[in-house]
Design a protein around this motif. Structure first.
Motif, mmCIF file in Angstrom:
data_model
loop_
_atom_site.group_PDB
_atom_site.id
_atom_site.type_symbol
_atom_site.label_atom_id
_atom_site.label_comp_id
_atom_site.label_asym_id
_atom_site.label_seq_id
_atom_site.Cartn_x
_atom_site.Cartn_y
_atom_site.Cartn_z
ATOM 1 N N MET A 119 -19.456 28.910 32.483
ATOM 2 C CA MET A 119 -20.279 29.235 31.323
ATOM 3 C C MET A 119 -20.920 27.930 30.823
ATOM 4 O O MET A 119 -20.248 26.916 30.701
ATOM 5 C CB MET A 119 -19.411 29.853 30.219
ATOM 6 N N ASP A 120 -22.207 28.012 30.524
ATOM 7 C CA ASP A 120 -22.940 26.853 30.017
ATOM 8 C C ASP A 120 -22.768 26.779 28.502
ATOM 9 O O ASP A 120 -23.330 27.591 27.759
ATOM 10 C CB ASP A 120 -24.422 26.972 30.399
ATOM 11 N N TRP A 121 -21.982 25.807 28.039
ATOM 12 C CA TRP A 121 -21.653 25.707 26.622
ATOM 13 C C TRP A 121 -22.856 25.410 25.755
ATOM 14 O O TRP A 121 -22.902 25.825 24.597
ATOM 15 C CB TRP A 121 -20.541 24.674 26.412
ATOM 16 N N SER A 122 -23.845 24.701 26.270
ATOM 17 C CA SER A 122 -25.032 24.407 25.456
ATOM 18 C C SER A 122 -25.800 25.697 25.160
ATOM 19 O O SER A 122 -26.315 25.875 24.054
ATOM 20 C CB SER A 122 -25.925 23.362 26.132
ATOM 21 N N ILE A 123 -25.865 26.589 26.142
ATOM 22 C CA ILE A 123 -26.528 27.886 25.918
ATOM 23 C C ILE A 123 -25.714 28.712 24.927
ATOM 24 O O ILE A 123 -26.264 29.336 24.011
ATOM 25 C CB ILE A 123 -26.744 28.624 27.252
ATOM 26 N N PHE A 124 -24.391 28.713 25.103
ATOM 27 C CA PHE A 124 -23.530 29.442 24.174
ATOM 28 C C PHE A 124 -23.741 28.959 22.741
ATOM 29 O O PHE A 124 -23.831 29.771 21.809
ATOM 30 C CB PHE A 124 -22.061 29.281 24.578
ATOM 31 N N ILE A 125 -23.833 27.661 22.554
ATOM 32 C CA ILE A 125 -24.024 27.105 21.206
ATOM 33 C C ILE A 125 -25.327 27.598 20.591
ATOM 34 O O ILE A 125 -25.370 27.917 19.392
ATOM 35 C CB ILE A 125 -23.950 25.561 21.245
ATOM 36 N N VAL A 126 -26.371 27.729 21.383
ATOM 37 C CA VAL A 126 -27.645 28.236 20.852
ATOM 38 C C VAL A 126 -27.496 29.701 20.438
ATOM 39 O O VAL A 126 -27.950 30.094 19.353
ATOM 40 C CB VAL A 126 -28.787 28.061 21.873
ATOM 41 N N PHE A 127 -26.853 30.513 21.270
ATOM 42 C CA PHE A 127 -26.643 31.915 20.895
ATOM 43 C C PHE A 127 -25.752 32.025 19.653
ATOM 44 O O PHE A 127 -26.009 32.840 18.762
ATOM 45 C CB PHE A 127 -26.040 32.719 22.052
ATOM 46 N N MET A 128 -24.724 31.187 19.575
ATOM 47 C CA MET A 128 -23.860 31.201 18.382
ATOM 48 C C MET A 128 -24.621 30.730 17.143
ATOM 49 O O MET A 128 -24.395 31.254 16.048
ATOM 50 C CB MET A 128 -22.615 30.323 18.598
ATOM 51 N N ALA A 129 -25.515 29.769 17.310
ATOM 52 C CA ALA A 129 -26.321 29.306 16.169
ATOM 53 C C ALA A 129 -27.180 30.447 15.639
ATOM 54 O O ALA A 129 -27.312 30.622 14.418
ATOM 55 C CB ALA A 129 -27.176 28.109 16.569
ATOM 56 N N ALA A 130 -27.762 31.230 16.533
ATOM 57 C CA ALA A 130 -28.540 32.393 16.097
ATOM 58 C C ALA A 130 -27.638 33.388 15.370
ATOM 59 O O ALA A 130 -28.021 33.948 14.333
ATOM 60 C CB ALA A 130 -29.219 33.056 17.294
ATOM 61 N N SER A 131 -26.447 33.593 15.892
ATOM 62 C CA SER A 131 -25.493 34.507 15.258
ATOM 63 C C SER A 131 -25.065 33.989 13.890
ATOM 64 O O SER A 131 -24.938 34.768 12.936
ATOM 65 C CB SER A 131 -24.267 34.696 16.157
ATOM 66 N N CYS A 132 -24.846 32.692 13.793
ATOM 67 C CA CYS A 132 -24.454 32.101 12.503
ATOM 68 C C CYS A 132 -25.576 32.230 11.479
ATOM 69 O O CYS A 132 -25.298 32.402 10.281
ATOM 70 C CB CYS A 132 -24.057 30.647 12.685
ATOM 71 N N THR A 133 -26.799 32.175 11.939
ATOM 72 C CA THR A 133 -27.934 32.379 11.031
ATOM 73 C C THR A 133 -27.914 33.802 10.478
ATOM 74 O O THR A 133 -28.103 34.010 9.273
ATOM 75 C CB THR A 133 -29.263 32.098 11.758
#
Length: 155
Positions: free
Chosen positions: A1-15
Motif C-alpha cells: 500500500m502506498d502510504w502517501s496516497i493513503f494520506i491524501v485520501f485520509m486528508a480528504a476524509s478528515c476535511t
C-alpha cells in the motif's frame, strides 16, 4: 500500500469530518422525536472514523491499478456528498433537504462500492460498512422527518 496516497485520501476524509464536527447535535436535535433505535451520540464519531479509514484504505488499494478513473471519481463524489449532511441537518435544520442529501450520498457510496468491487473485490467489501451506516442514517433521517412534521422547514 502506498502510504502517501493513503494520506491524501485520509486528508480528504478528515476535511469531510471537520465539516461535520462544525455542526454537532444541539438542543434542537435532542428535542426531536426520534425512534428508540437511534444510535447514541458517541457512536457517530466512532463509526465515521472507522468508515473514513476503511474507505481511504480501499481507495488506496484501487488507486494503484489501471482503469480506475470511474472508481476514483465515485470516491471523490461520495466524499464531497458526505460533507453536505451535517450542515444541512444540524446547521440549517432542513430535515427534508438532509434526506435528499443522504439519498445522494447513498447513491455515491453504492457507486463507489460497485466500481471498487469491479477493480478489486476486497476494496468493494471495505465499502460495505459505509453503505450500511449511510442506510441506517437514511432510515433515521426518514423517521425523524416523519415523526417531526412541525420541525420541517418550509423553505
Amino acid at each position: 500500500m502506498d502510504w502517501s496516497i493513503f494520506i491524501v485520501f485520509m486528508a480528504a476524509s478528515c476535511t469531510a469530518a471537520a465539516t461535520g464536527s462544525l455542526f454537532p447535535p444541539d438542543g434542537w436535535y435532542r428535542a426531536l422525536n426520534k425512534p428508540r433505535w437511534t444510535p447514541k451520540d458517541w457512536m457517530f464519531p466512532v463509526a465515521w472514523v472507522t468508515l473514513y479509514i476503511l474507505s481511504s484504505v480501499a481507495a488506496t488499494l484501487v488507486a494503484g491499478r489501471e482503469g480506475v478513473g470511474l472508481a476514483l471519481a465515485f470516491w471523490a463524489f461520495q466524499i464531497a456528498a458526505n460533507t453536505l449532511w451535517s450542515p444541512v441537518f444540524f446547521g440549517l435544520k432542513r430535515i427534508r433537504a438532509a434526506m435528499i442529501s443522504l439519498v445522494v450520498l447513498w447513491i455515491a457510496v453504492f457507486g463507489t462500492l460497485v466500481s471498487f468491487w469491479l477493480v478489486l473485490p476486497i476494496a468493494g467489501w471495505m465499502m460495505v460498512p459505509y453503505l450500511a451506516w449511510v442506510s441506517v442514517a437514511g432510515a433515521l433521517n426518514w423517521s425523524i422527518l416523519r415523526r417531526n412534521p412541525d420541525a420541517v422547514a418550509t423553505v
